[in-house]
Design a protein around this motif. Structure first.
Motif, PDB file in Angstrom:
ATOM      1  N   ASN A  67       1.370  80.286 -46.898  1.00 40.51           N
ATOM      2  CA  ASN A  67       2.781  80.008 -47.175  1.00 40.51           C
ATOM      3  C   ASN A  67       2.923  79.272 -48.510  1.00 40.51           C
ATOM      4  O   ASN A  67       3.755  79.625 -49.348  1.00 40.51           O
ATOM      5  CB  ASN A  67       3.317  79.155 -46.021  1.00 40.51           C
ATOM      6  N   ARG A 101       7.501  85.213 -46.025  1.00 43.56           N
ATOM      7  CA  ARG A 101       6.745  84.049 -45.525  1.00 43.56           C
ATOM      8  C   ARG A 101       7.266  83.622 -44.170  1.00 43.56           C
ATOM      9  O   ARG A 101       6.509  83.318 -43.254  1.00 43.56           O
ATOM     10  CB  ARG A 101       6.869  82.882 -46.499  1.00 43.56           C
ATOM     11  N   TYR A 102       8.606  83.584 -44.049  1.00 44.38           N
ATOM     12  CA  TYR A 102       9.206  83.148 -42.783  1.00 44.38           C
ATOM     13  C   TYR A 102       8.909  84.151 -41.675  1.00 44.38           C
ATOM     14  O   TYR A 102       8.684  83.759 -40.523  1.00 44.38           O
ATOM     15  CB  TYR A 102      10.718  82.980 -42.950  1.00 44.38           C
ATOM     16  N   MET A 105       5.400  83.550 -40.472  1.00 48.51           N
ATOM     17  CA  MET A 105       5.302  82.352 -39.640  1.00 48.51           C
ATOM     18  C   MET A 105       5.879  82.600 -38.248  1.00 48.51           C
ATOM     19  O   MET A 105       5.280  82.220 -37.231  1.00 48.51           O
ATOM     20  CB  MET A 105       6.048  81.187 -40.298  1.00 48.51           C
ATOM     21  N   LEU A 120       0.067  76.352 -29.054  1.00 52.55           N
ATOM     22  CA  LEU A 120       1.265  76.295 -29.907  1.00 52.55           C
ATOM     23  C   LEU A 120       1.402  74.923 -30.574  1.00 52.55           C
ATOM     24  O   LEU A 120       1.821  74.831 -31.733  1.00 52.55           O
ATOM     25  CB  LEU A 120       2.505  76.603 -29.072  1.00 52.55           C
ATOM     26  N   ASN A 121       1.027  73.869 -29.846  1.00 51.87           N
ATOM     27  CA  ASN A 121       1.089  72.519 -30.428  1.00 51.87           C
ATOM     28  C   ASN A 121       0.170  72.413 -31.641  1.00 51.87           C
ATOM     29  O   ASN A 121       0.535  71.818 -32.657  1.00 51.87           O
ATOM     30  CB  ASN A 121       0.677  71.472 -29.388  1.00 51.87           C
ATOM     31  N   PHE A 124       1.777  74.228 -34.595  1.00 46.39           N
ATOM     32  CA  PHE A 124       2.828  73.433 -35.241  1.00 46.39           C
ATOM     33  C   PHE A 124       2.234  72.301 -36.069  1.00 46.39           C
ATOM     34  O   PHE A 124       2.716  72.000 -37.167  1.00 46.39           O
ATOM     35  CB  PHE A 124       3.789  72.872 -34.192  1.00 46.39           C
ATOM     36  N   LEU A 127       0.969  73.573 -39.348  1.00 48.32           N
ATOM     37  CA  LEU A 127       1.988  73.948 -40.333  1.00 48.32           C
ATOM     38  C   LEU A 127       2.364  72.773 -41.242  1.00 48.32           C
ATOM     39  O   LEU A 127       2.966  72.981 -42.291  1.00 48.32           O
ATOM     40  CB  LEU A 127       3.233  74.480 -39.618  1.00 48.32           C
ATOM     41  N   PHE A 128       2.016  71.557 -40.812  1.00 48.46           N
ATOM     42  CA  PHE A 128       2.344  70.390 -41.638  1.00 48.46           C
ATOM     43  C   PHE A 128       1.243  70.041 -42.638  1.00 48.46           C
ATOM     44  O   PHE A 128       1.262  68.965 -43.229  1.00 48.46           O
ATOM     45  CB  PHE A 128       2.659  69.182 -40.754  1.00 48.46           C
ATOM     46  N   PRO A 130       0.631  71.197 -45.705  1.00 49.06           N
ATOM     47  CA  PRO A 130       1.068  70.893 -47.071  1.00 49.06           C
ATOM     48  C   PRO A 130       1.615  69.479 -47.238  1.00 49.06           C
ATOM     49  O   PRO A 130       1.417  68.857 -48.289  1.00 49.06           O
ATOM     50  CB  PRO A 130       2.155  71.940 -47.344  1.00 49.06           C
ATOM     51  N   VAL A 131       2.284  68.981 -46.185  1.00 49.60           N
ATOM     52  CA  VAL A 131       2.839  67.617 -46.278  1.00 49.60           C
ATOM     53  C   VAL A 131       1.705  66.604 -46.416  1.00 49.60           C
ATOM     54  O   VAL A 131       1.762  65.690 -47.248  1.00 49.60           O
ATOM     55  CB  VAL A 131       3.713  67.306 -45.038  1.00 49.60           C
TER      56      VAL A 131
END
Lengths: 150, 100
Positions: A67, A101-102, A105, A120-121, A124, A127-128, A130-131
């Protein structure tokens, strides 16, 4: 011995060139941070939790990395088009890649949700990535500014 | 036009009144968590969409005015878009945690 005005300007130019080079490499550093963070985090999750969560987390990390890569490509294409530099790209192509991209995802989340809801947890959390990488880069830049005076 | 707006007003009142016609018991209980989850995701998506649009518009304007500033603007735009996207993801995660 005192520096003359010409030497002062030259040293200031050299400093500004060094800082520009340093900040220009931020995106590549963030990508390296993402790889390093994902390796460390997946290993930690596999050790502390279970393999299912680790697989979900690894998939989330892979999607986040892809992404971010596509985001960078999309922004570069947009900048190329605005500044009329590089190979000209079609506007529709840039938008389609940006929106794809969306779709990717959502597809990955749906597949995970149907195959293994327990991971799934992990997805998720992955997915963080990059932060976390941007936070690492911010800390590194603060270190470089305070300690190394870049 | 006024009659049409009255008609829509009455119809919308009926829409809200539909639970009143439902039978009692568990079937009539409104799932407020699901409703608020939908609204919160919609609000978060709208906010993030507006923020991304504003950031991209400002970056495009800046690049068009000063193409030499491309590296800095591009970096700021990439980081900004990534962080704005993560805000929508935070909302999604919270919704999943609450609805599950």
């Amino acid at each position: 011995m005192e520096e003359g005005p010409t030497q002062l300007v030259a040293s200031k130019n050299a400093e500004s060139g060094a800082s520009e080079t340093f900040y220009a490499g931020a995106v590549d550093r963030i990508r390296r941070f993402m790889i390093a963070l994902s390796l460390v985090s997946v290993a930690t999750v596999a050790w502390r939790l279970d393999l299912r969560h680790a697989l979900g987390f690894a998939l989330g990390c892979a999607i986040a990395y892809l992404n971010f890569h596509w985001l960078k490509r999309g922004v570069s294409g947009l900048a190329d088009r605005i500044t009329k530099a590089g190979k000209p790209q079609s506007g529709a192509g840039i938008v389609v890649r940006f929106l794809l991209r969306y779709v990717l995802m959502a597809l990955a989340a749906y597949v995970i949700l149907t195959v293994s809801p327990a991971s799934l947890n992990g997805l998720f959390a992955g997915l963080f990535l990059p932060v976390g990488a941007i936070a690492c880069e911010a800390a590194y830049e603060a270190y470089a500014a305070l300690i190394r005076r870049v | 036009m006024r009659k049409l707006s009255y008609l829509f007003l009455i119809l919308s009142a009926f829409c809200f009144a539909v639970p009143a016609f439902a039978q009692g018991g568990e079937a009539g209980v409104t799932n407020w968590v699901a409703i608020t989850a939908g609204f919160s995701m919609a609000i978060a998506s709208a906010g993030c969409g507006i923020a991304q649009a504003k950031a991209t518009a400002a970056a495009a304007e800046g690049l068009a005015r000063n193409p030499a500033a491309r590296p800095g603007i591009q970096l700021a735009l990439i980081l900004g878009l990534a962080l704005i996207e993560s805000l929508a993801l935070y909302t999604l995660v919270i919704i999943f945690a609450k609805v599950k």
